[in-house]
Scaffold this motif. Structure first.
Motif, PDB file in Angstrom:
ATOM      1  N   UNK B 185       0.816  -1.224   0.000  1.00 54.44           N
ATOM      2  CA  UNK B 185       0.000   0.000   0.000  1.00 54.44           C
ATOM      3  C   UNK B 185       0.846   1.268   0.000  1.00 54.44           C
ATOM      4  N   UNK B 186       0.363   2.254  -0.719  1.00 55.75           N
ATOM      5  CA  UNK B 186       1.054   3.543  -0.798  1.00 55.75           C
ATOM      6  C   UNK B 186       0.946   4.286   0.537  1.00 55.75           C
ATOM      7  N   UNK B 187       1.824   5.234   0.736  1.00 56.59           N
ATOM      8  CA  UNK B 187       1.760   6.055   1.949  1.00 56.59           C
ATOM      9  C   UNK B 187       0.428   6.797   2.028  1.00 56.59           C
ATOM     10  N   UNK B 188      -0.090   7.174   0.870  1.00 57.03           N
ATOM     11  CA  UNK B 188      -1.367   7.893   0.840  1.00 57.03           C
ATOM     12  C   UNK B 188      -2.496   7.022   1.410  1.00 57.03           C
ATOM     13  N   UNK B 189      -2.510   5.766   0.982  1.00 57.88           N
ATOM     14  CA  UNK B 189      -3.527   4.827   1.493  1.00 57.88           C
ATOM     15  C   UNK B 189      -3.325   4.602   2.989  1.00 57.88           C
ATOM     16  N   UNK B 190      -2.069   4.397   3.391  1.00 64.02           N
ATOM     17  CA  UNK B 190      -1.806   4.110   4.810  1.00 64.02           C
ATOM     18  C   UNK B 190      -2.215   5.289   5.686  1.00 64.02           C
TER      19      UNK B 190
END
Lengths: 332, 332
Positions: B185-190
């Motif tokens: 998962x991308x940092x944005x999702x996290x």
């Protein structure tokens, strides 16, 4: 005049089958399922088996294109079955061949909503054919099941045409240029369908028509003439979307299936939730001769009228419902 | 040390339950279904009923967060059930509440492919949450079923967080910044997951790890430390994705379900089609103490280690599995 209707979903009865004969209807694409899963679809098939048994003097099943000529010769209405959704195959690629063996000649990849295969025309956005959808298109091509994109969104439809090695159809809809309903189709889609060797069946469902239930026969036939120019006379037919004698509960099932807790009104609205008022010149199956007469008045020659009223549907089924292996054998 | 594992799908046996106790595991999120439809899911539940009956001295069902403390006190492993796909509800909004009543606490909206609700991380494109998906999210919020986006694509995940009024989780995956697998998962999702009040469970499945089966415990704990900085120490936990003693046929079922005629190798490949070799420091359920020791060596304080090893999972279930009506009553 050989007459084929490319889509009906009526509350089937002996009376309706008699009206079909009265209207000179030789064959009808009857919807088997909207949201029914595999098991439920088998029960719908069982119901058709009972009808063929009880009304064998009026109707007979169409399992291949040539059965339509046989039905006509016997003075009966041929019934070919299709699904308006991919729910009959659930998540199982093997169900394509099983359903084809059971006589399902046509299947839509979606019904308004996103399906496991593609996107329906009521979703906000369309990301095209899914991984499973690609496999199903290949399998439908292989077994000779016609891909119908009537309720699909634009991008999914264009991708289906691109991915399919056999013709893709819109069994029942009209050009958006005639009436900009969400269910109607852009010129781009219609051109792609024709290019694929497919067919558009013109819908007489008032929500798909200019001026709704007040659409005139003249306007309807004018739409057909303009679409013939766009798609070619071989790629158009009739697909009335006639739903005779159905209660509102069936309309609600079509619109809501099991997916919605709130009432979804589909093409209607809360204030206009019921079936639309029927067209004055197309009330039921007895009115097909009105259509042919309208085309004649619009200036179509007899050969073109024969194509539109039924011959194109027969030729489409000839092109699309033979299994790929049988086609190859015949070519060898 | 309260230990909770946020995802396992093992070939359940008494031996494995004993290993769980040996490893100090107090509760496990056990996958009930990958592609099972409603009826098949009921059979999977039936199998768990048999296990609870046969091994009641070692395991017990977790129907609410407080059951984990009860399991710990009784010296048993609490089992809470989740589905890795929305196949258990098929096309039926009413099945959300039915499945919740049967103890399904967690459900993923997709498993790799497009579902009726959202898009999976293996599709080429993601058009977000569908019409049905919006209704299901609302219903899951209402009944207290946790939304898990572990196998979903990015846009669908972000939209799920936006649409959901309750926390959304990633039960088993890692940051893409650690290893750029499609499942990570991308940092944005996290950040969005943390913002929602949700949780990320760190996966020990070699395909999700830097250097695969050779990933070191030091690198793993370093990843945890960096993710704690991004998401906050309250929003991380463990979700090993441990699949003990499963034959290759089960891996093939996970990857292919019924949707593919050709073998799909998922995160593997034709040349690497089998289960990955396990990590040296995490072979099975007995190795959880290694994880805690690694975190300690990485410099985490005891309170943080307790959060990561289990407390955060318990608090997440406290926040998310109570029906909305009960929450409102409690607040009134």
């Amino acid at each position: 005049m050989l007459t084929v209707d490319g889509l009906q979903y009526s509350n089937w009865s002996r009376e309706i089958f008699e009206q079909m004969r009265e209207g000179g209807v030789d064959a009808v694409h009857a919807t088997l399922a909207y949201h029914e899963n595999t098991r439920e679809t088998l029960s719908r098939l069982g119901e058709w088996n009972r009808r063929f048994e009880a009304h064998g003097d009026l109707i007979m099943p169409v399992r291949q294109a040539a059965d339509i000529a046989r039905a006509r010769q016997a003075g009966k209405v041929g019934i070919f079955l299709g699904a308006q959704n991919c729910s009959p195959i659930e998540d199982d690629i093997d169900m394509v061949a099983v359903m084809r063996d059971l006589g399902l000649l046509i299947m839509q990849l979606t019904y308004n909503n996103q399906s496991l295969l593609a996107c329906g025309c009521y979703e906000a956005e369309d990301s095209g054919i899914t991984r499973f959808g690609r496999q199903v298109i290949r399998e439908m091509n292989r077994v000779g099941m016609v891909i119908d994109m009537s309720h699909s969104a634009e991008r999914s439809t264009l991708e289906a045409v691109e991915l399919s090695e056999r013709p893709v159809i819109i069994s029942h809809a009209n050009p958006s240029s005639f009436h900009p309903a969400r269910r109607n189709k852009s010129d781009k889609v219609l051109a792609a369908i024709a290019e694929s060797g497919g067919l558009l069946g013109f819908s007489a469902y008032p929500f798909h028509l200019k001026n709704g239930p007040d659409c005139t026969l003249e306007d309807f036939c004018d739409m057909i003439a303009r679409t013939a120019d766009l798609m070619g006379i071989e790629h158009i037919g009739i697909g009335t979307d006639l739903c005779q004698a159905q209660p509102t509960s069936v309309l609600e099932w079509m619109r809501n299936g099991r997916w919605s807790k709130e009432m979804d009104y589909g093409e209607g609205s809360k204030a206009n939730a019921d079936w639309p008022r029927p067209l004055s010149w197309f009330r039921d199956n007895r009115d097909f001769p009105n259509l042919a007469a309208g085309l004649r008045r619009r200036g179509f020659d007899e050969a073109s009228i024969r194509r539109i009223m039924g011959q194109n549907w027969v030729e489409l089924l000839e092109r699309t419902t033979v299994p790929a292996a049988a086609l190859e054998e015949a070519a060898a």
